[in-house]
Design a protein around this motif. Structure first.
Motif, PDB file in Angstrom:
ATOM      1  N   VAL A 177      34.587  29.357 -32.344  1.00  0.00           N
ATOM      2  CA  VAL A 177      33.484  28.978 -31.460  1.00  0.00           C
ATOM      3  C   VAL A 177      32.272  29.870 -31.715  1.00  0.00           C
ATOM      4  O   VAL A 177      31.121  29.396 -31.775  1.00  0.00           O
ATOM      5  N   ILE A 178      32.516  31.159 -31.844  1.00  0.00           N
ATOM      6  CA  ILE A 178      31.410  32.093 -32.124  1.00  0.00           C
ATOM      7  C   ILE A 178      30.735  31.743 -33.447  1.00  0.00           C
ATOM      8  O   ILE A 178      29.501  31.769 -33.570  1.00  0.00           O
ATOM      9  N   LEU A 179      31.557  31.398 -34.456  1.00  0.00           N
ATOM     10  CA  LEU A 179      31.002  31.010 -35.755  1.00  0.00           C
ATOM     11  C   LEU A 179      30.113  29.771 -35.627  1.00  0.00           C
ATOM     12  O   LEU A 179      29.017  29.705 -36.222  1.00  0.00           O
ATOM     13  N   ILE A 180      30.539  28.786 -34.830  1.00  0.00           N
ATOM     14  CA  ILE A 180      29.743  27.567 -34.648  1.00  0.00           C
ATOM     15  C   ILE A 180      28.399  27.891 -33.991  1.00  0.00           C
ATOM     16  O   ILE A 180      27.342  27.394 -34.401  1.00  0.00           O
ATOM     17  N   PHE A 181      28.425  28.761 -32.962  1.00  0.00           N
ATOM     18  CA  PHE A 181      27.174  29.126 -32.286  1.00  0.00           C
ATOM     19  C   PHE A 181      26.241  29.908 -33.209  1.00  0.00           C
ATOM     20  O   PHE A 181      25.011  29.729 -33.174  1.00  0.00           O
ATOM     21  N   LEU A 182      26.796  30.764 -34.056  1.00  0.00           N
ATOM     22  CA  LEU A 182      25.963  31.494 -35.008  1.00  0.00           C
ATOM     23  C   LEU A 182      25.317  30.547 -36.007  1.00  0.00           C
ATOM     24  O   LEU A 182      24.119  30.679 -36.329  1.00  0.00           O
ATOM     25  N   LEU A 183      26.104  29.582 -36.496  1.00  0.00           N
ATOM     26  CA  LEU A 183      25.541  28.600 -37.426  1.00  0.00           C
ATOM     27  C   LEU A 183      24.477  27.736 -36.742  1.00  0.00           C
ATOM     28  O   LEU A 183      23.458  27.379 -37.355  1.00  0.00           O
ATOM     29  N   LEU A 184      24.720  27.408 -35.466  1.00  0.00           N
ATOM     30  CA  LEU A 184      23.726  26.613 -34.732  1.00  0.00           C
ATOM     31  C   LEU A 184      22.435  27.405 -34.541  1.00  0.00           C
ATOM     32  O   LEU A 184      21.322  26.857 -34.674  1.00  0.00           O
ATOM     33  N   LEU A 185      22.569  28.712 -34.280  1.00  0.00           N
ATOM     34  CA  LEU A 185      21.395  29.561 -34.123  1.00  0.00           C
ATOM     35  C   LEU A 185      20.610  29.653 -35.434  1.00  0.00           C
ATOM     36  O   LEU A 185      19.364  29.573 -35.441  1.00  0.00           O
ATOM     37  N   ILE A 186      21.338  29.814 -36.531  1.00  0.00           N
ATOM     38  CA  ILE A 186      20.681  29.868 -37.842  1.00  0.00           C
ATOM     39  C   ILE A 186      19.966  28.560 -38.142  1.00  0.00           C
ATOM     40  O   ILE A 186      18.853  28.536 -38.691  1.00  0.00           O
TER      41      ILE A 186
END
Length: 313
Positions: free
Chosen positions: A45-54
């Motif tokens: 989930v954290i990885l998905i949010f980081l990718l969404l932020l990028i």
């Protein structure tokens, strides 16, 4: 199946201890299966949010594509995690008595009544078992629970769970059966001579059953052992006769609570040792504890009756 009230559905204990204990089979369905992300799932989930932020910062279409692809995998995995347990039927099996301090073994039967094969299903009590199940198959699990005291030992909550398919979610179902097993007192661990009391009188020795010389027969009397009956004479219609042996054959050994010493548990432990030793040596023995008097006999059934009386005293 009784419907649960809204309050009962959201009781915190229901997610960990399960519902009320039952005697019959339990089918895993949407009411009993719970799903939460595992530690790798939270990392995902954290990885998905980081990718969404990028993606937002750099307005990168490929980053958006990767983000939504991973998010779709994440949400589709929820369905597969649920299906890994849905439809399984679990039922309690048998449990054999044990001595205090030993592991009680509880048998659980698992039935897969669907056309879906199950992978990496796990069942836990104090130990954890993992197994795969083909379509329309069943298996048996033997779960262990440590015992510490005599009497009835009840199984705690049994948890059926799975991390299938990607380990991102833990799907679990806490189950409570009316599973219990009888725990006998722990046998006295030190050498303990049998009490020298035969038929209530002190004697100098005890002779094993069946090793004396045959001395004749007599008419059957109440309380006589079935193994001592002269069946050949009975088959010849000579009446019900009992074999007699020379020596001390026919004497009765009484295992008396008053002949022991120490605390209640120590006394029961000593009596337990005497019961095991008397049966092993082939003696006819009776048991006397406060409120209970088991007449002299021998054999596996008599031994189990004596041990049960000690366990439930």
């Amino acid at each position: 199946m009784n419907a649960l009230s809204l309050k009962d559905r959201f009781r915190l204990s229901r997610f960990f201890r399960g519902e009320k204990p039952v005697d019959g089979p339990i089918e895993l369905n949407q009411r009993r299966i719970f799903i939460l992300p595992s530690a790798p799932g939270f990392g995902f989930v954290i990885l998905i949010f980081l990718l969404l932020l990028i993606s937002f910062v750099y307005n990168n279409n490929l980053a958006y594509l990767l983000t939504f692809l991973l998010a779709s995998i994440f949400f589709v995995t929820i369905l597969h995690s649920y299906q890994s347990l849905s439809g399984l039927v679990l039922q309690q099996g048998q449990s054999a008595p044990v001595f205090a301090g030993e592991d009680a073994v509880f048998e659980v039967l698992i039935y897969n009544q669907t056309a879906t094969a199950r992978t990496q299903v796990q069942l836990s009590l104090e130990n954890t078992l993992s197994f795969d199940m083909a379509a329309f198959s069943n298996c048996q699990a033997r779960l262990q629970s440590r015992t510490s005291r005599r009497g009835w030992h009840h199984a705690n909550t049994i948890t059926c769970f799975s991390y299938y398919p990607l380990g991102l979610f833990r799907a679990w179902s806490p189950l409570r059966f009316n599973l219990k097993t009888l725990v006998y007192p722990k046998p006295w661990q030190y050498p303990l001579p049998l009490p020298q009391t035969l038929s209530g009188a002190a004697v100098s020795g005890i002779t094993k059953r069946g090793f004396d010389d045959f001395a004749g027969v007599q008419t059957y009397y109440p309380g006589a052992s079935i193994k001592s009956i002269h069946w050949k004479a009975f088959a010849k219609q000579q009446g019900l006769l009992v074999k007699q042996y020379s020596g001390t054959q026919g004497s009765e050994l009484w295992l008396d609570y008053d002949e022991t010493s120490g605390s209640v548990e120590e006394r029961l432990s000593q009596l337990c040792r005497w019961v095991l030793d008397a049966e092993q040596q082939g003696l006819i023995y009776g048991l006397i504890i406060p409120g209970i008097r088991l007449p002299p006999d021998h054999g596996k059934t008599h031994q189990l009756n004596c041990l049960e009386a000690l366990a439930l005293f």
